[in-house]
Enzyme design. Structure first.
Site, PDB file in Angstrom:
ATOM      1  N   HIS A 199       0.819  -1.220   0.000  1.00 59.02           N
ATOM      2  CA  HIS A 199       0.000   0.000   0.000  1.00 59.02           C
ATOM      3  C   HIS A 199       0.848   1.263   0.000  1.00 59.02           C
ATOM      4  O   HIS A 199       1.898   1.323   0.620  1.00 59.02           O
ATOM      5  CB  HIS A 199      -1.018   0.004   1.150  1.00 59.02           C
ATOM      6  CG  HIS A 199      -0.441   0.085   2.535  1.00 59.02           C
ATOM      7  ND1 HIS A 199      -0.236   1.279   3.200  1.00 59.02           N
ATOM      8  CD2 HIS A 199      -0.034  -0.877   3.385  1.00 59.02           C
ATOM      9  CE1 HIS A 199       0.265   1.027   4.402  1.00 59.02           C
ATOM     10  NE2 HIS A 199       0.404  -0.263   4.545  1.00 59.02           N
ATOM     11  N   ASP A 215       6.172   1.269   6.639  1.00 57.48           N
ATOM     12  CA  ASP A 215       4.734   0.997   6.465  1.00 57.48           C
ATOM     13  C   ASP A 215       4.127   2.024   5.533  1.00 57.48           C
ATOM     14  O   ASP A 215       3.667   3.057   5.985  1.00 57.48           O
ATOM     15  CB  ASP A 215       4.048   1.016   7.833  1.00 57.48           C
ATOM     16  CG  ASP A 215       2.598   0.578   7.783  1.00 57.48           C
ATOM     17  OD1 ASP A 215       2.152   0.136   6.724  1.00 57.48           O
ATOM     18  OD2 ASP A 215       1.917   0.692   8.818  1.00 57.48           O
ATOM     19  N   GLU A 249      -5.137   1.966   2.472  1.00 55.95           N
ATOM     20  CA  GLU A 249      -5.151   0.738   3.289  1.00 55.95           C
ATOM     21  C   GLU A 249      -5.353   1.074   4.745  1.00 55.95           C
ATOM     22  O   GLU A 249      -6.069   0.391   5.486  1.00 55.95           O
ATOM     23  CB  GLU A 249      -3.820  -0.013   3.085  1.00 55.95           C
ATOM     24  CG  GLU A 249      -3.734  -1.357   3.801  1.00 55.95           C
ATOM     25  CD  GLU A 249      -3.154  -1.304   5.201  1.00 55.95           C
ATOM     26  OE1 GLU A 249      -3.106  -2.342   5.871  1.00 55.95           O
ATOM     27  OE2 GLU A 249      -2.733  -0.213   5.647  1.00 55.95           O
ATOM     28  N   GLU A 250      -4.701   2.166   5.154  1.00 53.85           N
ATOM     29  CA  GLU A 250      -4.619   2.486   6.587  1.00 53.85           C
ATOM     30  C   GLU A 250      -5.949   2.878   7.223  1.00 53.85           C
ATOM     31  O   GLU A 250      -6.064   2.933   8.437  1.00 53.85           O
ATOM     32  CB  GLU A 250      -3.602   3.621   6.808  1.00 53.85           C
ATOM     33  CG  GLU A 250      -2.173   3.271   6.420  1.00 53.85           C
ATOM     34  CD  GLU A 250      -1.488   2.355   7.417  1.00 53.85           C
ATOM     35  OE1 GLU A 250      -2.148   1.837   8.325  1.00 53.85           O
ATOM     36  OE2 GLU A 250      -0.267   2.173   7.269  1.00 53.85           O
ATOM     37  N   ASP A 277       3.739  -5.815   2.995  1.00 46.46           N
ATOM     38  CA  ASP A 277       3.463  -4.652   3.835  1.00 46.46           C
ATOM     39  C   ASP A 277       4.387  -4.730   5.045  1.00 46.46           C
ATOM     40  O   ASP A 277       4.158  -5.536   5.936  1.00 46.46           O
ATOM     41  CB  ASP A 277       1.984  -4.679   4.259  1.00 46.46           C
ATOM     42  CG  ASP A 277       1.593  -3.463   5.099  1.00 46.46           C
ATOM     43  OD1 ASP A 277       2.468  -2.587   5.326  1.00 46.46           O
ATOM     44  OD2 ASP A 277       0.430  -3.396   5.545  1.00 46.46           O
ATOM     45  N   HIS A 359       3.247   4.077  12.025  1.00 44.73           N
ATOM     46  CA  HIS A 359       2.134   4.972  12.372  1.00 44.73           C
ATOM     47  C   HIS A 359       2.601   6.145  13.244  1.00 44.73           C
ATOM     48  O   HIS A 359       1.785   6.769  13.916  1.00 44.73           O
ATOM     49  CB  HIS A 359       0.981   4.210  13.068  1.00 44.73           C
ATOM     50  CG  HIS A 359       0.397   3.108  12.231  1.00 44.73           C
ATOM     51  ND1 HIS A 359      -0.582   2.264  12.673  1.00 44.73           N
ATOM     52  CD2 HIS A 359       0.654   2.736  10.946  1.00 44.73           C
ATOM     53  CE1 HIS A 359      -0.904   1.389  11.720  1.00 44.73           C
ATOM     54  NE2 HIS A 359      -0.155   1.667  10.667  1.00 44.73           N
TER      55      HIS A 359
HETATM   56  N1  BES Z   1       1.166  -2.502   8.096  1.00 40.26           N
HETATM   57  C1  BES Z   1       0.051  -2.468   8.960  1.00 40.26           C
HETATM   58  C2  BES Z   1      -0.346  -3.838   9.452  1.00 40.26           C
HETATM   59  C3  BES Z   1       0.538  -4.423  10.500  1.00 40.26           C
HETATM   60  C4  BES Z   1       0.977  -3.696  11.573  1.00 40.26           C
HETATM   61  C5  BES Z   1       0.867  -5.748  10.385  1.00 40.26           C
HETATM   62  C6  BES Z   1       1.776  -4.287  12.519  1.00 40.26           C
HETATM   63  C7  BES Z   1       1.645  -6.329  11.334  1.00 40.26           C
HETATM   64  C8  BES Z   1       2.104  -5.586  12.413  1.00 40.26           C
HETATM   65  C9  BES Z   1      -1.147  -1.893   8.243  1.00 40.26           C
HETATM   66  O1  BES Z   1      -0.807  -0.846   7.429  1.00 40.26           O
HETATM   67  C10 BES Z   1      -2.132  -1.425   9.280  1.00 40.26           C
HETATM   68  O2  BES Z   1      -1.840  -0.568  10.043  1.00 40.26           O
HETATM   69  N2  BES Z   1      -3.322  -2.032   9.309  1.00 40.26           N
HETATM   70  C11 BES Z   1      -4.331  -1.689  10.267  1.00 40.26           C
HETATM   71  C12 BES Z   1      -5.602  -2.440   9.992  1.00 40.26           C
HETATM   72  C13 BES Z   1      -6.408  -1.883   8.844  1.00 40.26           C
HETATM   73  C14 BES Z   1      -7.657  -2.736   8.639  1.00 40.26           C
HETATM   74  C15 BES Z   1      -6.801  -0.444   9.062  1.00 40.26           C
HETATM   75  C16 BES Z   1      -3.911  -2.072  11.689  1.00 40.26           C
HETATM   76  O3  BES Z   1      -3.141  -3.017  11.836  1.00 40.26           O
HETATM   77  O4  BES Z   1      -4.377  -1.445  12.636  1.00 40.26           O
HETATM   78 ZN    ZN Z   2       0.880  -1.152   6.391  1.00 36.90          ZN
END
Ligand code: BES
Ligand code: ZN
Length: 477
Positions: A199, A215, A249-250, A277, A359
């Site tokens: 993403h 990320d 995605e975020e 990712d 983040h």
């Molecule tokens: N890259 C992250 C996912 C992630 C974070 C995987 C830490 C493994 C460890 C992704 O961009 C993300 O932040 N996803 C969200 C969920 C999405 C449905 C909004 C999350 O993990 O909160």
């Molecule tokens: Zn991510």
């Protein structure tokens, strides 16, 4: 009397309305659902379950508990707007699966490809993406980043002179940020798709400062390097290969879910999807961690293990793998899985040890070791996956006929016959790469007791004395 009854009635109505608004529909892991129901019998209704997932109606209180007791961050459930949506989400049938029949026989092409992967290129690209300052989906910069990536990918296509490769922007309903897709047309089976993605957008508590180097600039840079290498070796797949840089995605997998839904509605035959990712922070002792969430494809994880056993065990491209779990739909691969496609998500670390800066405004290249050697391993795995899955459908033939090793499962025993190949060891792995047994000093014919194993998919890894690795999948019923 009349007044009293009325007020009692309205109290009941009010109570019901309140109870209804407090509860909502969701899907979650079946084990979580059972445990939650035991703890909060009044707050949780399990509507229906399949092997791994349950459709539930649960209160905010129960949801809150689940959220704080799942292994990692994320909600621990997937919100659904109605009972129908929750039930249909867990009843979505998987599409026809061809992965168990995938073979590994493109050694020469794979070796020439992975030898060309440049960590330096990936690093430079991550820095370029970080330098936008933000790629938050609401900002103009996010749009610019997608347009610039289009220019970059188009330049690679133009330099290659290929007319069977194209790039297109995809606009969305749920965000003003577009996604980007590069397509290499399949030469003989163009209607079968092999997809890799990452993403482009980022998130922090400040929309104007969200560098997102790991990320997920790392994932975009990793898939861009795969594209560069494939065009450099003039790779011409039999199936169609697509690279996707998703928007938004975020904020809930917005870009990927619109795209996956569109492919599903058009009945596109996507044979498998791998998400990249976060690829560049080495937080754990091993290198690549396959995620084993129930919505992921066991078969595809097993195939990725098979690839790493074959190509990344020893020598210049060696790295190690383990497994971990997200516990929720944590990235865009979930959008594909949710539409019935086989998806996998190899991750940079164990989930308890991932990059702590994501983040935040500190998600920068300089905070992850300042080189991209870790991400380069993922680029290699991605190339191995693309080359071995997008070749023509000569399934089984070349692999089986070349190998002098034969296995067959009968009556809970694995029967083997090694022919003229001297065998060092036979290892049995499960779909998460866990070593279940290792047998040495084997005669050229014999059997291994499988009674201790439960039903499922397994991989036999046969190491020959001449240093060859032969892998064979088998099913125990
Ligand atoms: N890259 C992250 C996912 C992630 C974070 C995987 C830490 C493994 C460890 C992704 O961009 C993300 O932040 N996803 C969200 C969920 C999405 C449905 C909004 C999350 O993990 O909160
Ligand atoms: Zn991510």
């Amino acid at each position: 009397m009349k007044i009293k009854l009325l007020s009692l009635l309205s109290l009941v109505v009010f109570h019901q309305a309140y109870a209804q608004s407090d509860k909502f529909y969701a899907t979650t892991d079946s084990k979580n659902a059972e445990a939650l129901k035991n703890k909060f019998p009044e707050d949780v209704e399990i509507i229906t379950s399949n092997d791994n997932s349950s459709a539930v109606h649960l209160s905010k209180k129960a949801a809150e508990f689940l959220h704080h007791n799942v292994i990692t961050h994320g909600p621990g459930y997937v919100y659904k707007s109605s009972q129908e949506e929750a039930v249909s989400a867990i009843n979505k049938s998987r599409r026809e699966n061809k992965i168990l029949a995938f073979t590994i026989d493109q050694d020469a092409v794979v070796m020439s490809a992975i030898a060309k992967v440049s960590a330096e290129n990936i690093k430079t690209h991550i820095q370029t993406l970080e330098n936008y300052g933000t790629r938050h989906h609401t900002t103009a910069k996010a749009k610019t980043a997608i347009q610039d990536l289009r220019t970059k990918w188009q330049a690679l296509i133009t330099a290659s002179g290929r007319t069977d490769v194209s790039v297109r922007i995809v606009n969305h309903m749920g965000t003003t940020m577009p996604s980007l897709i590069l397509t290499i047309n399949g030469s003989t089976s163009p209607n079968e798709y092999v997809i890799v993605g990452g993403h482009m957008d980022t998130i922090t508590n400040n929309v104007n400062n969200a560098p997102g180097a790991d990320d997920d600039a790392s994932g975009i840079a990793t898939i861009s390097e795969m594209i560069r290498v494939l065009l450099d070796i003039n790779y011409r797949p039999s199936k169609t290969v697509e690279f996707m840089a998703y928007a938004a995605e975020e904020i809930g997998l917005v870009g990927s879910s619109e795209i996956a839904q569109d492919y599903a509605l058009n009945n596109k035959n996507v044979v498998s999807v791998v998400q990249f990712d976060m690829t560049n922070y080495k937080g754990s002792s091993k290198d690549v961690y396959l995620t084993t969430d129930p919505y992921n494809s066991n078969d595809l994880n097993l195939f990725l293990i098979e690839l790493m056993e074959r190509y990344n065990k020893t020598g210049a491209h060696a790295f190690t793998y383990g497994n971990t779990i997200c516990n929720y739909g944590c990235s865009d691969h979930f959008s594909w899985a949710d539409n019935g496609y086989d998806a996998a998500f190899p991750f940079e670390a164990s989930f308890s040890q991932y990059n702590p800066n994501i983040h935040t405004t500190s998600d920068k290249l300089s905070n992850m070791g300042n080189s991209a050697t870790h991400a380069a391993k993922f680029a290699k795995l991605g190339l191995e996956f693309i080359i071995e899955t997008s070749k023509g459908s000569v399934l089984g033939v070349s692999d089986a006929s070349k190998s002098s090793v034969h296995i067959a499962v009968k009556d809970k025993f694995l029967n083997y016959q090694f022919g003229n190949e001297a065998v060092e060891s036979l290892i049995i792995l499960d779909t998460s790469g866990r070593k279940l047994s290792e047998s040495k000093n084997l005669l050229s014919i014999g059997k291994i007791d499988l009674n201790p194993l439960s039903a499922g998919f397994y991989l036999a890894v046969i190491n020959t004395q001449s240093g060859k690795v032969i892998t064979k999948k088998f099913i125990l019923e």
